[in-house]
Structure formats: C-alpha cells, structure tokens
Design an enzyme around this catalytic site. Structure first.
Site, PDB file in Angstrom:
ATOM      1  N   HIS A 106       1.149 -11.952  23.109  1.00  0.00           N
ATOM      2  CA  HIS A 106       0.704 -10.999  24.130  1.00  0.00           C
ATOM      3  C   HIS A 106       1.645 -11.158  25.321  1.00  0.00           C
ATOM      4  O   HIS A 106       2.198 -12.242  25.547  1.00  0.00           O
ATOM      5  CB  HIS A 106      -0.736 -11.391  24.503  1.00  0.00           C
ATOM      6  CG  HIS A 106      -1.448 -10.452  25.417  1.00  0.00           C
ATOM      7  ND1 HIS A 106      -1.201 -10.410  26.764  1.00  0.00           N
ATOM      8  CD2 HIS A 106      -2.432  -9.548  25.177  1.00  0.00           C
ATOM      9  CE1 HIS A 106      -2.012  -9.504  27.315  1.00  0.00           C
ATOM     10  NE2 HIS A 106      -2.768  -8.967  26.372  1.00  0.00           N
ATOM     11  N   ASP A 178      -2.528 -20.020  23.097  1.00  0.00           N
ATOM     12  CA  ASP A 178      -3.258 -18.888  23.674  1.00  0.00           C
ATOM     13  C   ASP A 178      -4.377 -18.542  22.696  1.00  0.00           C
ATOM     14  O   ASP A 178      -4.142 -17.914  21.661  1.00  0.00           O
ATOM     15  CB  ASP A 178      -2.298 -17.709  23.857  1.00  0.00           C
ATOM     16  CG  ASP A 178      -3.018 -16.439  24.296  1.00  0.00           C
ATOM     17  OD1 ASP A 178      -4.244 -16.487  24.518  1.00  0.00           O
ATOM     18  OD2 ASP A 178      -2.343 -15.389  24.397  1.00  0.00           O
ATOM     19  N   GLN A 181      -7.949 -14.688  21.660  1.00  0.00           N
ATOM     20  CA  GLN A 181      -8.545 -13.854  20.606  1.00  0.00           C
ATOM     21  C   GLN A 181      -9.380 -14.655  19.613  1.00  0.00           C
ATOM     22  O   GLN A 181      -9.916 -14.087  18.668  1.00  0.00           O
ATOM     23  CB  GLN A 181      -7.424 -13.120  19.846  1.00  0.00           C
ATOM     24  CG  GLN A 181      -6.669 -12.106  20.681  1.00  0.00           C
ATOM     25  CD  GLN A 181      -7.563 -10.965  21.164  1.00  0.00           C
ATOM     26  OE1 GLN A 181      -8.527 -10.589  20.484  1.00  0.00           O
ATOM     27  NE2 GLN A 181      -7.284 -10.447  22.352  1.00  0.00           N
ATOM     28  N   LYS A 204     -13.998 -12.321  26.501  1.00  0.00           N
ATOM     29  CA  LYS A 204     -13.823 -11.916  25.098  1.00  0.00           C
ATOM     30  C   LYS A 204     -14.774 -12.700  24.189  1.00  0.00           C
ATOM     31  O   LYS A 204     -14.694 -12.617  22.966  1.00  0.00           O
ATOM     32  CB  LYS A 204     -12.377 -12.155  24.664  1.00  0.00           C
ATOM     33  CG  LYS A 204     -11.374 -11.263  25.416  1.00  0.00           C
ATOM     34  CD  LYS A 204      -9.976 -11.470  24.897  1.00  0.00           C
ATOM     35  CE  LYS A 204      -8.928 -11.116  25.922  1.00  0.00           C
ATOM     36  NZ  LYS A 204      -8.329  -9.845  25.853  1.00  0.00           N
ATOM     37  N   CYS A 349      -0.457  -4.597  25.121  1.00  0.00           N
ATOM     38  CA  CYS A 349       0.308  -5.635  25.830  1.00  0.00           C
ATOM     39  C   CYS A 349       1.149  -6.453  24.853  1.00  0.00           C
ATOM     40  O   CYS A 349       1.235  -7.683  24.964  1.00  0.00           O
ATOM     41  CB  CYS A 349      -0.616  -6.541  26.647  1.00  0.00           C
ATOM     42  SG  CYS A 349      -1.514  -5.656  27.904  1.00  0.00           S
TER      43      CYS A 349
END
Lengths: 393, 552
Positions: A106, A178, A181, A204, A349
C-alpha cells in the site's frame, strides 16, 4: 447499519478493506465514555480521570494479548499509516540509505520510506506472492529495514511473514509488518512471526476510526526518536529545558489521544475474540471458496489475482470488466445505486501494483466475517445481470 | 401571370392532366443549387422576404424552375412535359400537385392579400407543423424501439401505444423519474454496449437529490451539442470545431485533475481543442497566480469561445477588468451548470467584450437548450422534447413557471422518456415570431432552491436574481437565505465598489420583491462557499419546506 436499505433492499457492504462496520458493542463503548465518563487520561487524580486512565491502559493490555507481546511494546496511534510514519521518521534515515519492500505494498508502506531514502520493491512470483530471494538481492550495506504487508489490500493474498523475518534478521535488519488487512482475519502473533514492528488499524477490525497500534520490539522502539513530543512524553523538563523521555510506550504518545476511539478499539478486540478466530477462519474459507466459484464462472470479468489459486487469500478480490465498457468507477456506482452493493473502485492506494497488472484502477470487493454466502451469490447475480443486459456475457 | 386560386387537393390525377395551373410563384423567392450534395435535397428555395429556406429534391426543383420560366397559364401536363424537355426529368402530376400544395402552405404562391407578417406567420405555422410531424414520427419509432429493446420500458409502456400523431399525446405517457433510472439502470442499457465506440459514462453531481449514472455512446454528445449550439447565430459551423476554453467547478480525481497548477497544459487539452482551465474549490478565493496562469494559457490556446460556470468565471472576469491583460478575442462566452446571475453575465460581457449566452444541459441527457439573441431558450426539434408542467402534469400557461420534463429523441443508451428533472422553467409568454423550434422563456433554477415570500408565494433563484441584480454595483457573489417564514438574510461578497448606498439599495430591492412583511438583513461576508458539488445557490431556505417543493 446493515438494517439500512439501498436500491430496494438491505445494503450489502463489501468495502471492509477500506473500513469495517462497527458493531453495537463498539458504539456502546464509545458512547459510554462520551456520555458517562469523559475525562483525560494520565493527567489527574479525580475519579473520572482515574477511570479513563485505567480503561485506556486496559485496552493496551488487551491489544498486547491480542498480538502476543508486552503491553509496553504497544503504542496507540491513529492507524497503520501513522504507525509506519512514526517508525520511518524516528529512524533518522539518510538519502543514500534504502528500505526494501514488495510490489504488493500500500502507498502507506512505500511513501514514508521513499520520502526519506531509497525504496526498492521485490517483484512478485507467478503465485502472486513477493519473492524473498529477489528481495535478498536488493539488500545491501545501506539497507536499513524490510517492510512487507501481511495481506495485500488488492489481491487479498496472505504473505507468510516468517521467511521475511528470517531474511531480515540474516542481514541484521528489522522487519516491519503492515498488518492493516489481517487484523480481523487472522490471529496476529508477533512472537511467532518474529517481526520487529507491526502496525494495525482498529477501524478495519470493527473499531472506530482514529485508533490503531504500532507494535515494536523494545530494543527497536528504544532506538527510535519520537516524532511528536509534548504532554505525556517526558518524565522531566529541566530549568535549561533539557528533558528526559518517559519510558515505553508513553514517550511516543504526545498530547491527549483519541480516548474514545481507543476504548472502542478495545471493545472491537473483545468482539472479535468472542467470535474467535477458529470460527472466523471457518466462515471465511467458505466465503473465499464461494468468491472463487463466482469469479471463475462469470465471463467478461478479469480478476487481478495470483495465478496459483491454492495460495491462501483473504476474502478480497479486485477485478475489472474485461472489455472496458464499464470503468471500475461506474461499475461501482451501478452496483451501489442499482443493486445496493457497496464496493470500492480506484487504485486502492496501490499504483505500482496496478501498473504491474496493466490497469489504471479496479473494482474491489472485500468481505469480513459478518458477510454471508447469500450476499456473495447476490453479487454474482448483479454482475451477471449487468453484463448480460449489455450483451457482454 | 394569373393569380392563383385555392387548389383542390382531392383532385384526381386524370383531372389534373388537362387542368390549368392557375397560380404563380412569388417573385421574391430564389432557387439555389447546393454544389456537392447528394441527389436528394440538392436545392434550396430561399424566401427573400422571410429569410426562411426550404430543401427541394431534383424533381421539385425542376418543377419550380419550369413554373418560373413559363409565363402564361399552363396545364399540369404542360409542366410535366417542360420538365422532361428542359431538364430531362420526368415528374408525375402527383408530384406537381403535392408540391403546389406545400408551396401554398408555405405562402410561396403569389397572393395579393398577404402582408409580410402574414407570410411569416403562415410559414412558421407550417414549419411548426412539419417539425411536430417529424417529432411524432421520430418519437413513435423511438417508443417502439424502447418497448422492443429495453426491459424497463417494455413494462412501463406495456399499456401504451407507440404511435404518436400529435405531441399533446405525450401527456398520456408515463414519466421517468431519477429513482426509476437509479434502480433500473441495467434495464436501460442497450444490448451490445461493448460494441460502441467512445463509451462515455457520466454521473450527476447530486446537487438536488441522489446522484444517478448514465452513459453516452458514439458521437452522441458531440452531435447533439452541435445541434444545440447551431440554434444561436453566433455559432457558425466553423466556430464549432474551433479552440475553446472550459472553466467549471473543480475536478480532481485519480485520472483527471483541473485544479493542480502543475498538471501540464497538454494533459488538460481534450480533442485537441478544448482546454480545461485550472479551477479552485471556491472562486471567491481564486489565487492570482492561478488567474495569471489562465490568462497565459488562453493567450497560448487562442480560444474562440469560453464555456464556463459563471460563478467561477466571475473571478477571472473581475481580474481581467482590473488588470486589463491582453486577451484573445472571443466570439462569445457560454455559461452553463447553474443559473447565471445577471451580475456575472454583465461582468463577463464587460471583461471579454463579447455577448454571453446560457446553454442548458443535463448530465443525464446532454446539452439541450440554447439562449438565442431574443433572450429566449430554444430546443432543437430533432434532439429533445421539453415539457413545462404543473404539479398535475398539465402544461403551464404562457409565462408561468413549471417543472421541466425532458424526452431525449436521439439517445439510445439510457434513453429518457418524459424525464422528470429537478429544474424549473418558465414557459414563453408568446411563441417566437421568427423561429419554428420550441422555445421557453428561461430556466428558473432548481426546485430545492425555491424560497417563499411571507405570503407563501414561491420565488425562484431567477426571480431573486432579477431583483438583486438591479443593484448597480458592489456585489461579487451573493446568496439569499430564508431563515424563517418572514426572515431573510442576503449574504454577499462585496467588491471594491460596495458602499452603504449599495446596502440601502439592496434592502429596498429585496423589500420590493418580498413585500412589507419581510424582515430583511444584508450581511457582507468574506466568502460564500459553494455546495459539495461545487455549485452555488443564489437562494435557498435554511429549513426546506416540502410544501413549497411539492407545488411542482
């Protein structure tokens, strides 16, 4: 919100990779703080201040348990993007140094690095996974960190983190993961992953916007220079204005945080743990199979996905209408306005990844554990109807 | 030549052969041959009295020439023979007879009793009848196609005939609402959409209600825009392909940006001729450096006309009036997207030293109506049908305000039958005395922007602008907000000329408009912000009353 109707039926919310819906439990936690116990944290000794501080720190402990680390290694941030920026800004990166990432990243895991030093991306294998040996060849004496996603927000592919940790540590580099998600999909065990930094976005994971976490191993956090200083970050300011930073994690939390959001985040963790990752995984694997069946059966749709369908993936699918008759933006609008399906269009993104796939943008459906097989089937009907009506399929 | 007498259109051909043609063509008509066209419509018959022109086929032109040459009474047979001998064209008595009837209807036959005004009126009446017949034919075939090809209209028109012989029969057909389109878009798309070239998706801004999508295919938009522009004499054929500049509400998405000064000129140039100028979020604060960039780009691009939202172009015009930079000479400034305030129209004409006209369009359809030199709005007969209706969906009387319904005649992707717009229009007080096309007085503004007088009477944005724009000077932008039943506040961004006199004058003008019961205040402000869609509101109610909107 799922009781709200659009286009003559209940909303089908398929934009969970952008943000998830908020369960009542989370709404209640935020409301309770706003209505019954508003006070600042760590600042006062009155009853409300103490209640707020205890509740706030309780969420830190919850979060630490959730990802299997010590609570002093958990820093509350607004979200994953802020977490990565805090690491990037605190590392004193030089222009001639570099960070190695992957093509799946991202923008939030590219730009904080690229704005300070060189950035190198490992290519993808035919499976859709990034290639660790290729990444190894990108590492040199000027490399300061490896940064990888644990799940692509475009293809949904899960990236096994452990090989990347081994690669990083072989080169004496820290690994940042990261996990924006993954948080609501998989148990995040930073010990098992052996990562050195990890970022999560609470919104999220059914939490409110404005709260997330930056995890860092103590030794790496202690090497970071805090970007924001002010109230709460120092233990002492001397008459000559020199100061002493507080211990972890508070040296990184300047000023009054978004207390309500953090408390809501705690309720979201509760919510997910009450359901349990076993149940979540079981349900999501059925959803994933249904998505695979759906997209393999619809003509005229081009899915941006790994060639190897056996690679584990989240319930996230990005696709385009193959003939180009329906640009992603308008397919999204039609799904929304005519069928009540909320899906995301754009480049999500992730410009470099879309360049790799040779498209300017895509339409993405991203599902969470509250989505149903019936909704997947409804999406299929909507897409087939649109394509059939126009003679495309 | 003998005078004509009424022709018996029921005459049998046998009678015609020997019957004398007892009439003459008027002397002040001219037959003009058009070079390079096909066999049909090769000639124009020009009426030098009225300026009207009529297309003729080769056969018809031969008859007219023969009649002009033959100086004495002849029979139909004589005319037919002469056509064959002089021009090698065989014409039947039927053709001669039919043409004579048309020429009589068009007042091209010599009749002493006809004044010029009568000739004009007769031709207009006839032309309108022809246009209506064409519209009905076109509409009939469109309706049949809609019923056969589009699932949405298959059901909607199931109980309706597709044969329309008079336009007033439209009133019996169902209307199409925005909600209909939103919920049934897939049932309005043509089969084989992917085979069209140039698929152009559009979305409405959602200024007045929920947004909706539509799609235009092929050259539809370009063709219809040209038809609409052609209505105004300022737009000769050569002007349409000329360079133009566009200054509108801001656009900045991942793929397109008209806000960023760093986006190069070339990336904002479309079709090689339409330059999209950089806009801003709020024209009240248009940075000077951006205005300078616009001037430079206009000098480079040399546009023939500017197409703009007047609220945004007003900032540019103010700058031009103040700094007097060298500018390309524009033929006209076209304003659209919103009701153009007379204040801005005056300013634009002053800045660019050219006329300014409004063009009305809908994202759902296309450009659809054009302001012409008489100040009225005209609609091309072959692209759209406009209806201005009251709340019971009956046509309003001349000069009255009603809701606008639009039928698209050429749009085959998401075609709209009697589409209920959210705009108000005022019917013309009297029909045009020079043009046959449908005309109306003006667009009055959006239904959602209506306000009411203390006595309950509605006021449209245009009616408010009629009053406010009478203020001689001092207003940059304004918005009249109805705070309660009888309380109104005029927010305005003052110009350098604003004074206490302006304030007094504005209060007086508004008092005249709103009546003695109204409590009015005038408040100069530093900015008025456009809505989320970038559009300004000349007036609106702070707390909208459904009863007001439901009048339409």
């Amino acid at each position: 919100m799922l009781t709200r109707w659009a286009a003559g039926g209940p909303i089908v919310y398929f934009d969970n990779a952008a943000t998830s819906l908020k369960p009542q439990k989370v709404v209640d936690a935020v409301t309770r703080y706003m209505v019954y116990s508003t006070a600042n944290i760590h600042r006062g000794n009155h009853t409300l201040a103490q209640e707020a501080s205890i509740a706030y720190e309780h969420v830190r402990e919850q979060a630490a348990r959730f990802i299997n680390c010590s609570s002093h290694e958990v820093i509350f941030v607004r979200g994953a993007t802020e977490g990565i920026n805090i690491v990037a800004a605190g590392m004193d990166l030089k222009e001639d140094e570099n960070v190695v990432g992957t093509l799946l990243e991202h923008h939030s895991n590219i730009l904080p690095w690229k704005s300070r030093c060189g950035y190198r991306a490992a290519p993808l294998l035919p499976s859709g996974l990034p290639d660790p040996p290729a990444a190894s060849s990108l590492i040199d004496e000027k490399t300061r960190l490896l940064a990888v996603t644990s799940c692509s927000n475009v293809t949904g592919v899960y990236v096994p983190v452990r090989p990347w940790a081994e690669l990083a540590h072989r080169h004496n580099l820290p690994l940042l993961v990261d996990a924006a998600q993954s948080g609501a999909h998989h148990k995040m065990d930073v010990g098992e992953m052996d990562c050195d930094f990890l970022v999560l976005s609470g919104h999220k994971m059914c939490g409110p916007t404005g709260a997330g976490i930056l995890y860092g191993k103590e030794k790496y956090l202690m090497k970071l220079t805090p970007v924001f200083l002010g109230g709460g970050t120092v233990s002492l300011v001397r008459p000559d204005y020199t100061y002493e930073l507080r211990e972890l994690p508070w040296r990184f939390e300047a000023g009054t945080p978004d207390i309500a959001a953090v408390l809501g985040f705690g309720a979201a963790i509760d919510y997910i743990e009450e359901i349990g990752f076993d149940a979540i995984n079981e349900h999501m694997s059925k959803i994933r199979a249904a998505l695979d069946d759906l997209f393999s059966s619809i003509k005229g749709i081009h899915v941006l996905q790994p060639i190897d369908a056996a690679i584990p993936r989240a319930c996230t699918v990005s696709f385009t209408e193959a003939s180009g008759t329906f640009p992603p933006d308008y397919l999204s609008r039609i799904l929304s306005d005519t069928f009540g399906v909320m899906a995301r269009s754009g480049h999500h993104c992730a410009h470099p990844l879309h360049d790799y796939f040779g498209v300017q943008g895509s339409l993405r459906v991203s599902l969470l554990f509250y989505n149903t097989l019936a909704e997947v089937s409804y999406l299929g009907d909507a897409l087939r109807t649109i394509l059939k009506m126009t003679g495309i399929a | 030549m003998p005078e004509s007498r009424p022709i018996d259109v029921n005459s049998e051909p046998d009678d015609l052969l020997s019957r004398p043609v007892l009439f003459s063509l008027r002397s002040n008509i001219l037959l003009h041959e058009l070079p390079g066209l096909g066999s049909e419509g090769h000639f124009l018959l020009i009426d030098l009295v009225t300026g009207q022109h009529f297309g003729l086929s080769n056969e018809q032109a031969a008859i007219v020439r023969t009649l002009q040459i033959l100086q004495e009474s002849v029979s139909f047979k004589d005319v037919s023979e002469a056509c064959r001998q002089k021009f090698g064209i065989t014409v039947s008595c039927f053709t001669i007879h039919s043409l004579l009837k048309d020429l009589d209807d068009l007042a091209l036959i010599n009749r002493k009793e006809f004044s010029r005004e009568q000739i004009v009126a007769k031709q207009l009446k006839n032309r309108r009848a022809i246009l209506e017949r064409r519209q009905c034919d076109h509409l009939s075939s469109l309706l049949q196609w809609m019923k056969d090809s589009l699932e949405f209209y298959k059901h909607k028109l199931a109980d309706h005939t597709s044969r329309i012989s008079e336009l007033k029969e439209l009133l019996d057909l169902p209307v199409t609402t925005r909600e209909d389109v939103r919920q049934n878009l897939h049932k309005l798309l043509p089969a084989g959409l992917n085979r069209y070239s140039n698929i152009n998706w559009r979305s409405t801004s959602g200024t007045t209600s929920e947004r909706m999508q539509t799609v235009h295919v092929g050259d539809y938009l370009e063709e219809v825009t040209q038809r609409v522009l052609h209505l105004n004499p300022c737009f000769e054929i050569e002007t349409l392909g000329s360079p133009m500049c566009v200054l509108t509400t801001p656009v900045c998405s991942g793929l397109e940006c008209h806000m960023d000064m760093n986006v190069p000129y070339e990336r904002r140039l479309r079709y090689g001729r339409a330059l999209f100028l950089n806009s801003v979020m709020n024209p009240v604060h248009f940075p000077e450096e951006k205005l300078e960039q616009i001037i430079e780009e206009m000098q480079k691009h040399q546009p023939r006309y500017l197409y703009c939202n007047a609220s945004y172009a007003a900032a540019l015009a103010t700058y031009i009036v103040r700094k007097q930079p060298e500018l390309p000479r524009l033929k006209t400034v076209l304003t659209s997207y919103d009701v153009t305030s007379k204040i801005h129209k005056r300013l634009l004409m002053q800045a660019f030293s050219c006329p300014s006209f409004e063009i009305y369009g809908l994202t759902e359809v296309s450009q659809a109506a054009m302001e012409c030199e008489d100040g009225k709005m005209y609609v091309p007969h072959d692209t759209h049908i406009f209806e201005i209706l009251d709340r019971d969906r009956r046509p309003v009387r001349p000069g009255e305000v009603g809701r606008l319904y639009v039928t698209s005649l050429r749009k085959y992707s998401v075609p709209l039958l009697r589409y209920q717009t959210t705009d108000l229009a005022r019917a013309a007080s009297e029909p045009s005395t020079t043009r046959a096309e449908f005309c109306f007085q003006r667009i009055e503004g959006r239904i959602n922007d209506l306000i009411s007088k203390p006595d309950g009477q509605f006021l449209t944005p245009r009616m408010v602008d009629d009053a406010v724009s009478r203020c001689e000077s001092g207003i940059g932008w304004y918005s009249l907000v109805q705070k309660s039943e009888n309380s109104y506040r005029l927010y305005l961004v003052p110009t350098l000329e604003y004074s206490t006199r302006s304030e007094t004058q504005l209060s007086d003008l508004l008092a005249e408009l709103l009546g003695p019961e109204a409590r009015i205040s005038v408040e100069p402000v530093k900015e008025i912000r456009p809505g989320s869609s970038g559009k300004f509101r000349l007036c609106y109610q702070e707390e909208p009353q459904d009863s007001l909107h439901n009048q339409f």
